[in-house]
Motif scaffolding. Structure first.
Motif, PDB file in Angstrom:
ATOM      1  N   GLU A 206       0.843  -1.203   0.000  1.00 52.11           N
ATOM      2  CA  GLU A 206       0.000   0.000   0.000  1.00 52.11           C
ATOM      3  C   GLU A 206       0.872   1.244   0.000  1.00 52.11           C
ATOM      4  N   VAL A 207       0.596   2.153  -0.923  1.00 52.52           N
ATOM      5  CA  VAL A 207       1.314   3.424  -0.996  1.00 52.52           C
ATOM      6  C   VAL A 207       0.288   4.535  -1.143  1.00 52.52           C
ATOM      7  N   LEU A 208       0.236   5.424  -0.174  1.00 52.87           N
ATOM      8  CA  LEU A 208      -0.676   6.562  -0.212  1.00 52.87           C
ATOM      9  C   LEU A 208       0.140   7.847  -0.203  1.00 52.87           C
ATOM     10  N   VAL A 209      -0.046   8.676  -1.211  1.00 51.56           N
ATOM     11  CA  VAL A 209       0.650   9.960  -1.326  1.00 51.56           C
ATOM     12  C   VAL A 209      -0.358  11.019  -1.765  1.00 51.56           C
ATOM     13  N   PRO A 210      -0.038  12.300  -1.582  1.00 50.99           N
ATOM     14  CA  PRO A 210      -0.966  13.351  -2.013  1.00 50.99           C
ATOM     15  C   PRO A 210      -1.154  13.349  -3.524  1.00 50.99           C
ATOM     16  N   ARG A 211      -2.295  13.831  -3.963  1.00 53.83           N
ATOM     17  CA  ARG A 211      -2.526  13.979  -5.398  1.00 53.83           C
ATOM     18  C   ARG A 211      -1.564  15.003  -5.991  1.00 53.83           C
ATOM     19  N   ARG A 212      -1.304  16.059  -5.206  1.00 51.77           N
ATOM     20  CA  ARG A 212      -0.388  17.098  -5.696  1.00 51.77           C
ATOM     21  C   ARG A 212       1.028  16.780  -5.205  1.00 51.77           C
ATOM     22  N   LYS A 213       1.845  16.301  -6.120  1.00 50.32           N
ATOM     23  CA  LYS A 213       3.235  15.978  -5.796  1.00 50.32           C
ATOM     24  C   LYS A 213       4.097  16.366  -6.989  1.00 50.32           C
ATOM     25  N   ALA A 214       5.392  16.530  -6.740  1.00 54.22           N
ATOM     26  CA  ALA A 214       6.307  16.922  -7.806  1.00 54.22           C
ATOM     27  C   ALA A 214       7.672  16.327  -7.524  1.00 54.22           C
ATOM     28  N   VAL A 215       8.443  16.154  -8.609  1.00 49.43           N
ATOM     29  CA  VAL A 215       9.764  15.535  -8.510  1.00 49.43           C
ATOM     30  C   VAL A 215      10.809  16.415  -9.176  1.00 49.43           C
ATOM     31  N   ALA A 216      11.981  16.507  -8.547  1.00 49.21           N
ATOM     32  CA  ALA A 216      13.146  17.131  -9.183  1.00 49.21           C
ATOM     33  C   ALA A 216      14.280  16.109  -9.121  1.00 49.21           C
ATOM     34  N   PHE A 217      14.872  15.833 -10.293  1.00 51.35           N
ATOM     35  CA  PHE A 217      15.918  14.829 -10.384  1.00 51.35           C
ATOM     36  C   PHE A 217      17.297  15.491 -10.418  1.00 51.35           C
ATOM     37  N   GLN A 218      18.338  14.654 -10.348  1.00 56.65           N
ATOM     38  CA  GLN A 218      19.704  15.166 -10.420  1.00 56.65           C
ATOM     39  C   GLN A 218      19.938  15.879 -11.744  1.00 56.65           C
ATOM     40  N   ALA A 219      19.457  15.301 -12.835  1.00 58.11           N
ATOM     41  CA  ALA A 219      19.536  15.966 -14.141  1.00 58.11           C
ATOM     42  C   ALA A 219      18.302  16.853 -14.302  1.00 58.11           C
ATOM     43  N   PRO A 220      18.469  18.142 -14.607  1.00 56.93           N
ATOM     44  CA  PRO A 220      17.322  19.057 -14.698  1.00 56.93           C
ATOM     45  C   PRO A 220      16.288  18.649 -15.740  1.00 56.93           C
ATOM     46  N   ARG A 221      16.714  17.952 -16.790  1.00 60.63           N
ATOM     47  CA  ARG A 221      15.794  17.449 -17.816  1.00 60.63           C
ATOM     48  C   ARG A 221      14.985  18.560 -18.479  1.00 60.63           C
ATOM     49  N   LEU A 222      15.663  19.626 -18.863  1.00 65.17           N
ATOM     50  CA  LEU A 222      15.011  20.736 -19.564  1.00 65.17           C
ATOM     51  C   LEU A 222      15.009  20.452 -21.059  1.00 65.17           C
ATOM     52  N   MET A 223      13.930  20.821 -21.725  1.00 63.57           N
ATOM     53  CA  MET A 223      13.820  20.645 -23.168  1.00 63.57           C
ATOM     54  C   MET A 223      14.569  21.778 -23.865  1.00 63.57           C
ATOM     55  N   PRO A 224      15.642  21.462 -24.608  1.00 61.16           N
ATOM     56  CA  PRO A 224      16.499  22.524 -25.165  1.00 61.16           C
ATOM     57  C   PRO A 224      15.820  23.402 -26.192  1.00 61.16           C
ATOM     58  N   TRP A 225      14.722  22.943 -26.792  1.00 63.20           N
ATOM     59  CA  TRP A 225      14.050  23.734 -27.833  1.00 63.20           C
ATOM     60  C   TRP A 225      12.947  24.639 -27.260  1.00 63.20           C
ATOM     61  N   LYS A 226      12.798  24.643 -25.924  1.00 66.65           N
ATOM     62  CA  LYS A 226      11.811  25.520 -25.291  1.00 66.65           C
ATOM     63  C   LYS A 226      12.518  26.488 -24.352  1.00 66.65           C
TER      64      LYS A 226
END
Length: 267
Positions: A86-106
């Protein structure tokens, strides 16, 4: 009693403590995990794990490489659903990873809005970018950002989701020492301002002690040890309590803490 038996009893006691900490408090927990198991090719990386993270608490998660820290974070983020338990977490959640993972064309502000439902306007991104000290780079292209700036943009992208749970997977690991300190201070300020629960996965014991209310050590697929850091912020790693906790955590991680440098008196 053998050392193995002592370790087993300690883990059982800790499991009960973690499992009952928020019982009876209804919605008071941002994370509630019961009997979580995640296996790969028949090997349990997470094995009957129990965890509670109260709303608003800052928790750091330590452990040797391959112990399942990032796997647990991905489960909490909803990115891995091949689980038992069983895993219960809020509906509103967000993640930040070690790599920023930005889209270079935006441009940066458009990266911040990626994945948001509806059609949020530029002003939403601007507010988040200003909050992380990146208001002057709103229209920049990702390739022109420094490592620290890119990580700030990643944090802004997490913050626009107004999360009740912020998951951080070694977000400072690729930064140089000075930029890392600045990023740590920023996360501490954002957490105090926002009041959301935070789970930070890190390899850095000092970072965990400087930022977290509670530090967990993952081992053998479970939360095997925890310490509470009862110190006001900002903290000084030279604080005797933090030095004592650092030694304790390093010991649990199988690392011998370095001996303090000898002091030579001059007659």
């Amino acid at each position: 009693m053998s050392s193995l038996e002592k370790d087993s009893l300690e883990k059982d006691s800790l499991k009960k403590e973690l499992g009952q900490e928020k019982e009876g408090e209804g919605g008071g927990a941002a994370v509630r995990v019961r009997s979580l198991t995640r296996s790969f090719d028949g090997r349990a990386v997470i094995d009957d794990l129990q965890l509670d993270v109260p709303a608003g608490e800052f928790v750091a998660l330590l452990g040797r490489s391959g112990c399942g820290k990032s796997t647990l974070l991905r489960v909490l983020a909803g990115l891995d659903r091949e689980i038992e338990g069983e895993v219960l977490v809020p509906r509103r959640k967000a993640v930040a990873f070690q790599a920023p993972r930005l889209m270079p064309w935006k441009r940066v502000w458009r990266n911040v809005l990626l994945g948001l439902p509806g059609r949020p306007g530029r002003a939403v991104a601007e507010r988040a970018l200003k909050e992380v000290g990146l208001g002057h780079r709103i229209d920049a292209w990702p390739k022109t950002l420094s490592g620290g700036e890119a990580q700030r943009a990643s944090l802004a992208r997490a913050l626009v989701r107004e999360p009740d749970l912020l998951l951080l997977d070694e977000p400072f690991g690729a930064l140089d020492a000075l930029t890392r300190i600045t990023a740590q201070q920023l996360v501490a300020e954002l957490w105090q301002r926002r009041g959301c629960a935070v789970l930070l996965v890190t390899h850095d014991v000092e970072e965990a002690l400087l930022l977290a209310d509670r530090v967990l050590v993952m081992d053998g697929g479970v939360i095997a040890h925890q310490v509470r850091v009862d110190r006001d912020r900002p903290r000084d790693i030279a604080d005797p309590l933090l030095a004592e906790l650092r030694t304790e955590l390093l010991d649990r991680l199988g690392v011998k803490a370095p001996e303090p440098a000898a002091v030579h008196k001059v007659a």
